[in-house]
Structure formats: structure tokens, C-alpha cells
Design a protein around this motif. Structure first.
Motif, mmCIF file in Angstrom:
data_model
loop_
_atom_site.group_PDB
_atom_site.id
_atom_site.type_symbol
_atom_site.label_atom_id
_atom_site.label_comp_id
_atom_site.label_asym_id
_atom_site.label_seq_id
_atom_site.Cartn_x
_atom_site.Cartn_y
_atom_site.Cartn_z
ATOM 1 N N PRO A 1 54.601 1.390 3.176
ATOM 2 C CA PRO A 1 55.667 1.539 4.537
ATOM 3 C C PRO A 1 55.290 3.012 5.051
ATOM 4 O O PRO A 1 54.804 3.894 4.334
ATOM 5 C CB PRO A 1 56.916 1.870 3.518
ATOM 6 C CG PRO A 1 56.526 1.427 1.964
ATOM 7 C CD PRO A 1 55.101 1.360 1.677
ATOM 8 N N GLY A 2 55.000 2.741 6.395
ATOM 9 C CA GLY A 2 54.924 3.818 7.297
ATOM 10 C C GLY A 2 53.564 3.967 7.353
ATOM 11 O O GLY A 2 53.169 4.620 8.538
ATOM 12 N N SER A 3 52.663 3.185 7.177
ATOM 13 C CA SER A 3 51.281 3.027 7.334
ATOM 14 C C SER A 3 51.026 2.310 8.832
ATOM 15 O O SER A 3 51.916 1.457 9.078
ATOM 16 C CB SER A 3 50.114 2.482 6.485
ATOM 17 O OG SER A 3 50.662 1.193 6.059
ATOM 18 N N GLY B 1 48.104 -3.160 10.912
ATOM 19 C CA GLY B 1 46.585 -3.551 10.852
ATOM 20 C C GLY B 1 45.710 -2.777 9.965
ATOM 21 O O GLY B 1 44.561 -3.114 10.297
ATOM 22 N N PHE B 2 45.964 -1.430 9.632
ATOM 23 C CA PHE B 2 45.190 -0.499 8.877
ATOM 24 C C PHE B 2 44.803 -1.165 7.644
ATOM 25 O O PHE B 2 44.117 -0.563 6.705
ATOM 26 C CB PHE B 2 45.451 0.901 9.095
ATOM 27 C CG PHE B 2 45.059 1.421 10.364
ATOM 28 C CD1 PHE B 2 44.908 0.624 11.400
ATOM 29 C CD2 PHE B 2 44.920 2.744 10.354
ATOM 30 C CE1 PHE B 2 44.629 1.053 12.930
ATOM 31 C CE2 PHE B 2 44.609 3.319 11.712
ATOM 32 C CZ PHE B 2 44.239 2.679 12.960
ATOM 33 N N LEU B 3 45.748 -2.083 6.953
ATOM 34 C CA LEU B 3 45.728 -2.486 5.742
ATOM 35 C C LEU B 3 45.557 -1.424 4.579
ATOM 36 O O LEU B 3 44.543 -1.468 3.533
ATOM 37 C CB LEU B 3 44.380 -3.477 5.622
ATOM 38 C CG LEU B 3 44.216 -4.454 6.522
ATOM 39 C CD1 LEU B 3 43.079 -5.536 6.231
ATOM 40 C CD2 LEU B 3 45.446 -5.266 6.665
ATOM 41 N N VAL B 4 46.453 -0.522 4.532
ATOM 42 C CA VAL B 4 46.411 0.737 3.607
ATOM 43 C C VAL B 4 47.228 0.348 2.480
ATOM 44 O O VAL B 4 48.674 -0.181 2.608
ATOM 45 C CB VAL B 4 47.273 1.846 4.366
ATOM 46 C CG1 VAL B 4 47.296 3.042 3.431
ATOM 47 C CG2 VAL B 4 46.433 2.323 5.742
ATOM 48 N N GLN B 5 46.804 0.374 1.146
ATOM 49 C CA GLN B 5 47.574 0.147 0.211
ATOM 50 C C GLN B 5 47.315 0.951 -1.022
ATOM 51 O O GLN B 5 46.167 1.568 -1.027
ATOM 52 C CB GLN B 5 47.490 -1.320 -0.389
ATOM 53 C CG GLN B 5 45.996 -1.787 -0.627
ATOM 54 C CD GLN B 5 45.618 -3.266 -0.867
ATOM 55 O OE1 GLN B 5 46.169 -3.824 -0.048
ATOM 56 N NE2 GLN B 5 44.866 -3.622 -1.938
ATOM 57 N N GLN B 6 48.098 1.232 -1.892
ATOM 58 C CA GLN B 6 47.747 1.915 -3.117
ATOM 59 C C GLN B 6 46.836 1.254 -4.235
ATOM 60 O O GLN B 6 46.745 0.121 -3.815
ATOM 61 C CB GLN B 6 49.115 2.747 -3.847
ATOM 62 C CG GLN B 6 49.426 4.390 -3.838
ATOM 63 C CD GLN B 6 48.099 4.788 -4.245
ATOM 64 O OE1 GLN B 6 47.077 4.319 -5.260
ATOM 65 N NE2 GLN B 6 48.047 6.175 -4.442
ATOM 66 N N ASN B 7 46.495 1.894 -5.242
ATOM 67 C CA ASN B 7 45.673 1.433 -6.015
ATOM 68 C C ASN B 7 45.928 1.846 -7.361
ATOM 69 O O ASN B 7 45.842 2.982 -7.741
ATOM 70 C CB ASN B 7 44.227 1.747 -5.841
ATOM 71 C CG ASN B 7 42.997 1.117 -6.405
ATOM 72 O OD1 ASN B 7 42.928 0.899 -7.531
ATOM 73 N ND2 ASN B 7 42.260 0.382 -5.490
#
Ligand code: AHR
Length: 561
Positions: free
Chosen positions: A374-376, A379-385
Motif C-alpha cells: 500500500p502506498g507504493s 507499476g513499481f511492483l514493490v512488495q515485502q519479503n
């Protein structure tokens, strides 16, 4: 995948308890007489017995046997490859900060990132895409004046082209990895791609070679791998297999590597676009390309077939990368294990046309693809790991290792700040992900020889989703040392593994284990050590090594003789 649980038969347990009871005679008589009180006592006792039986099941040791004499294929180090696309903060901020940045850098490339990647011995990096590659024009990214363009695939943002060929090759030099270039088939031309390779690789004093020298690199570069297009059936141009084949033949013919050191040994491997799944559309694609390969002439060739497969479950990606529970853990891991069938399905088609396994199945895009944080930026495909991703990575690496005769290269998507990343950065901050640590722990498997491990995987079930409880691989490194990697998928039960090693007089085992308190435990900039490896060891007793593995853990140990 059968589970051996030490449930003694219900009846025999009842009898054993009754036998041990001092009042057994009285009890039996009363029971036979049908007293309601005794019957209810009996029912309670039965429940107690069942409850007692569960720990018996959990405590049972899992036998894992490795026969060192039965060596298999080499686990190619290129299975541990990375992928860096011009996408979000994958390249800009992730690798490139520019020479004037306050963030410590060498010629614009982040020093912290380089040091972290060197430690996992990255064998190759695929670049510049992805979908981006089929819109990339290399000339815009060389020389002192860079053309500013757009990145229409990924957020429509500005592409400054400040990270281009020189910078990519410099980055590879700094981390010690090989180049895997993906050339533009979708919107480029064979001439453009062939000139790129001439610019990179010729040792002759051509105009392009002089331009390379003027840009700081007189000697030819080594280009180990060449991807001819990316997902040409989709973002790479929506081609049919036949149309793509005609392009493949042209690019394969004209996009040459001129580096004198790569003419005989170390020849550049050309990788054709392959399938993106297991459905008939994809099996037909693989069939068409491999059939053409079988009858290829001297004038074109291919050495690899790419395969893309993400663990996504639903499209668009809706599973969250943090803040989930065991249900999502089980669903994602169930889905990721489908990689095994996919590899086997496409390998079987390849075997039909290439029984000698000359063509490599290159899984050059894989990993968990979740909902954007949320908030990213869109189209930048930001996720935690999370710890789940560590387990997911280990399971996939194990699948590749088991198929190492055909799968000799793979690239997780993507290296930094995008999808299932090794590293997350935020300005000057950097954090290593649980997936990074799996890659670090698996370094000894690079170029090691696969040794089959036999074990009873057992079962872990959540809400009707059944998974193996344990997964394991073993391999012998170049020095002859045996390494064993064991994943305990079960999020709640620890696992006691009894290792028997045929052909080795094992004295001890030592290595590292990665786990955390929750399936969605993550490392953050503020708490970077939530999921980090810890030492683990075992000493042989009566010729056996017993390892106690935490729930939801990945463990790698070396066997000492
Ligand atoms: O990795 C993100 C994208 O996924 C790549 O650009 C593309 O090849 C795939 O669809």
C-alpha cells in the motif's frame, strides 16, 4: 509423499493402558456390566489416549538417507542467477545512485549493494528486462550525453538512461557476475541488436569498438548469455510461435559475439523465448520451438529455452507480502510446488527433440508475485519479503537442483526492490531479505554435484491444503564435501531429522538455519535482523547425526568426516 505416523492402533493403546492399571480387573468387570459412569470414564480415557498419541506422532524422527556413491548432474551455478529490469527502484536507487550521490558508491554504483551481492556469488544478471528489454534502444544509454526517454511498461516514468551498457558491465565487474543481455526483438531490429554485440565484443578497431574505447573500455566485454526477446507471446510483441521462430532464426544468425576469447571456449549461449505456463498454449509453444531446433541448420542455433513462472495464485496479484497467516502460507507454497510439474512437462517435450539435453531449460523469471505494498507507486511492483519467501525460494531451488540435467540456469525476479528481491533499499538504507539469506546459505551448492537424498516427506495440512512437511537436497562440492539442505515446511512442528550417510563416516554436521516466529516475519530497515541465519550443529552418536529443525525453517549443513 506418505507420512509415517507412529499412531499405534487405537485398540492396542487402550489395552496397554488397561493392562497397566491396578484397577484393571475391576474396571473391566464394571465396563462389561455396562455402568454409565464407567462408560463415561472410558470415553474420557479414550480422549486422553488420543491426546497422548499426538506427541508420539510429532516426536518421531524423520530418516534422511544420502548415498554419496550415487552422484547425479552438476548443479550449475547459473541456477542462482539474478534479474535486474529497468522497473521501479530495481536499477535506479537499487544499483545506481550516480557518482555524485552521498550514498557511498563506486562510479555511481552503490557499495553496500555490491558487497551484499558479492557475498552470495551472483553468477549472472539478466538485464535490461523483462518487458522493458523489448522497448530498449541501447544507443540511448551510452556516451556522455544520454537520451531521456520513457518507461511505458512500468509506470510511464522517465527513463534517464544514465544506467546503460557501460554501467551494467561495470556493475557486473564489481560483483563478479556474467552478463545475460536480453535483446530487443519486439520494437528493435536485428541490425540494432547486432551492432550492440559488435560494440560490446569486437576486438577489431571498428567505429563501434572505438566508441566503446572512448566510453572507457578498450578491451572487448564478455557476454555469456543472449536472450532473444522476452515473452514474445505477450509484452514482447504478441507473436505466434511461427512468427517468433522466424525472428529467432534471423537474430540467431546476425547477432554475433566477436570476442576472441569466446569463439572456442566460453561461447555465448543464445536463449530463445519459451513458455509462460503449463496450458496447451505453452506446451504448443515449446513443441514448435524445439521441433524447429531439431532440424536447425548451420546458419542458426539456440542453446537455451526460457521459461517464466511466477507464484501468484490469482491474477492480478492479490496475496499480501506481509500481514498474512498460515492459510496464505499454505496456499502460496502449494502453488509454488507446481514448478516441479511445469519443469517436467516442458522437459518431456524438450527430451522428444533433444534427448541429449543440449538445450538448457532456463527459468529466467520466477518467484512470488504479490499485491503491491500500500502506498507504493503503481507499476513499481514493490512488495515485502517474508520467511514464507525464504521457504518458497528453497523449494524452487531444490526443484531446479533435482532437474539439474536440463535446468541449468534460473533467474529469480527480481534482484533489488522489485518482486521477490534479495535486497531492499530506501535512499541510504539497505536491508537483506530472508530470500537473500537462502541464496547465501545455498552458495556451496553452486557447481556442486547433485547427490540423491531419500526421505519420507510426511505431510502438513492446513484447511484441506496438503503439503509435504519436509523437503531436502544434497550435493558434493568440488572439494568433495557433502552438503545437505533441509526445509521444514510445517509452520508449527519442529522436525527431528536422522541423517544416515552411505559412503561417509560422518562425525558431525554444522551450518546455518533460517527461521522466525511467524510465517510472515520480515526484515525491515528498523529491524533488519528478524529473519537471519543462526548456527546449527550436530555430533554423530552411534554413527547417526540428528538435527532438530525449527518449524518453518531452511537449514544448510556441511557434513564433517
Ligand atoms: O518481472 C516483471 C515482468 O514479468 C517482466 O518484465 C516480464 O517479463 C514478466 O511478465
Amino acid at each position: 509423499m506418505t507420512q509415517k505416523i507412529a499412531f499405534r492402533s487405537f485398540r492396542s493403546i487402550q489395552c496397554r493402558i488397561l493392562r497397566q492399571s491396578r484397577v484393571r480387573r475391576t474396571f473391566l468387570l464394571a465396563f462389561q456390566a455396562g455402568s454409565p459412569l464407567v462408560r463415561s470414564l472410558f470415553a474420557s480415557l479414550t480422549l486422553l489416549v488420543v491426546a497422548m498419541a499426538v506427541p508420539v506422532a510429532v516426536a518421531q524422527k524423520i530418516q534422511l538417507s544420502v548415498d554419496v556413491f550415487r552422484a547425479g548432474a552438476k548443479i550449475d551455478r547459473n541456477l542462482f542467477g539474478q534479474f535486474a529490469e529497468h522497473l521501479g527502484h530495481g536499477v535506479y536507487d537499487g544499483i545506481w545512485v550516480g557518482p555524485d550521490s552521498k550514498i557511498p558508491n563506486t562510479r555511481g554504483i552503490r557499495n553496500d549493494v555490491v558487497a551484499a551481492l558479492k557475498a552470495i556469488k551472483v553468477p549472472n544478471v539478466r538485464w535490461p528486462g523483462g518487458c522493458f528489454a523489448d522497448e530498449y534502444h541501447w544507443r540511448k544509454g551510452i556516451g556522455p550525453q544520454r537520451t531521456v526517454t520513457l518507461n511505458p511498461n512500468w509506470g510511464g516514468v522517465i527513463e534517464p538512461n544514465t544506467f546503460g551498457t557501460t554501467e551494467f558491465m561495470d556493475f557486473l565487474g564489481q560483483i563478479g557476475a556474467e552478463a545475460y543481455l536480453s535483446v530487443n526483438v519486439g520494437s528493435g531490429t536485428p541490425q540494432e541488436a547486432s551492432e550492440w554485440l559488435e560494440y560490446l565484443t569486437t576486438a577489431q578497431p571498428t567505429t563501434l569498438a572505438k566508441e566503446r574505447a572512448a566510453n572507457g573500455h578498450p578491451a572487448p566485454y564478455k557476454v555469456a548469455f543472449l536472450g532473444i526477446g522476452n515473452e514474445s507471446w505477450d509484452c514482447g510483441g504478441n507473436m505466434t510461435p511461427d512468427y517468433y521462430l522466424s525472428q529467432l532464426k534471423i537474430y540467431s544468425r546476425f547477432v554475433r559475439n566477436f570476442n576472441p576469447a569466446q569463439q572456442d571456449k566460453q561461447q555465448m549461449l543464445k536463449i530463445a523465448v519459451g513458455p509462460g505456463g503449463g496450458e496447451p498454449r505453452w506446451t504448443e509453444w515449446t513443441d514448435a520451438i524445439m521441433k524447429a531446433y531439431q532440424s536447425h541448420t548451420w546458419s542458426w542455433d539456440m542453446n537455451g529455452l526460457s521459461m517464466h513462472s511466477y507464484t501468484v495464485v490469482k491474477w492480478p496479484p492479490s496475496f499480501t507480502s506481509v500481514g498474512f497467516g498460515e492459510a496464505e502460507y499454505a496456499q502460496i507454497l502449494k502453488s509454488t510446488l507446481e514448478m516441479n510439474d511445469l519443469v517436467e512437462k516442458h522437459s518431456a517435450i524438450m527430451d522428444k527433440y533433444d534427448p541429449e539435453k543440449k538445450v538448457v531449460l532456463v527459468v529466467d523469471e520466477w518467484g512470488g508475485w504479490y499485491a503491491p505494498l500500500p502506498g507504493s507507486t503503481l507499476g513499481f511492483l514493490v512488495q515485502q519479503n517474508s520467511l514464507r519467501d525464504a521457504v518458497l525460494a528453497a523449494l524452487n531451488l531444490n526443484i531446479f537442483a533435482r532437474h539439474a540435467d536440463r535446468v541449468r540456469m534460473a533467474n529469480i525476479a527480481q534482484m533489488i526492490n522489485v518482486l521477490q528481491a534479495m535486497i531492499l533499499t530506501d535512499k541510504e538504507k539497505m536491508v537483506l531479505t530472508p530470500t537473500y539469506y537462502v541464496y547465501k546459505m545455498y552458495v556451496p551448492f553452486q557447481d556442486a554435484t547433485f547427490v540423491p537424498a531419500t526421505f519420507d516427506a510426511g505431510k502438513f495440512t492446513h484447511d484441506g491444503i496438503m503439503l509435504p512437511r519436509i523437503d531436502a537436497i544434497a550435493a558434493k562440492d568440488k572439494a568433495g564435501k557433502l552438503w545437505v539442505a533441509i526445509t521444514n515446511i510445517d509452520p508449527n512442528q519442529s522436525a527431528e531429522i536422522e541423517l544416515s550417510l552411505v559412503g561417509i563416516n560422518a562425525k558431525s554436521a554444522a551450518g546455518e538455519t533460517l527461521s522466525a516466529s511467524k510465517v510472515d516475519s520480515v526484515n525491515t530497515f528498523d529491524a533488519p535482523n528478524t529473519v537471519v541465519p543462526k548456527p546449527i550443529s550436530a555430533k554423530a552418536q552411534d554413527g547417526k547425526l540428528t538435527l532438530k529443525l525449527e518449524p518453518k525453517s531452511v537449514t544448510v549443513v556441511a557434513i564433517e568426516q
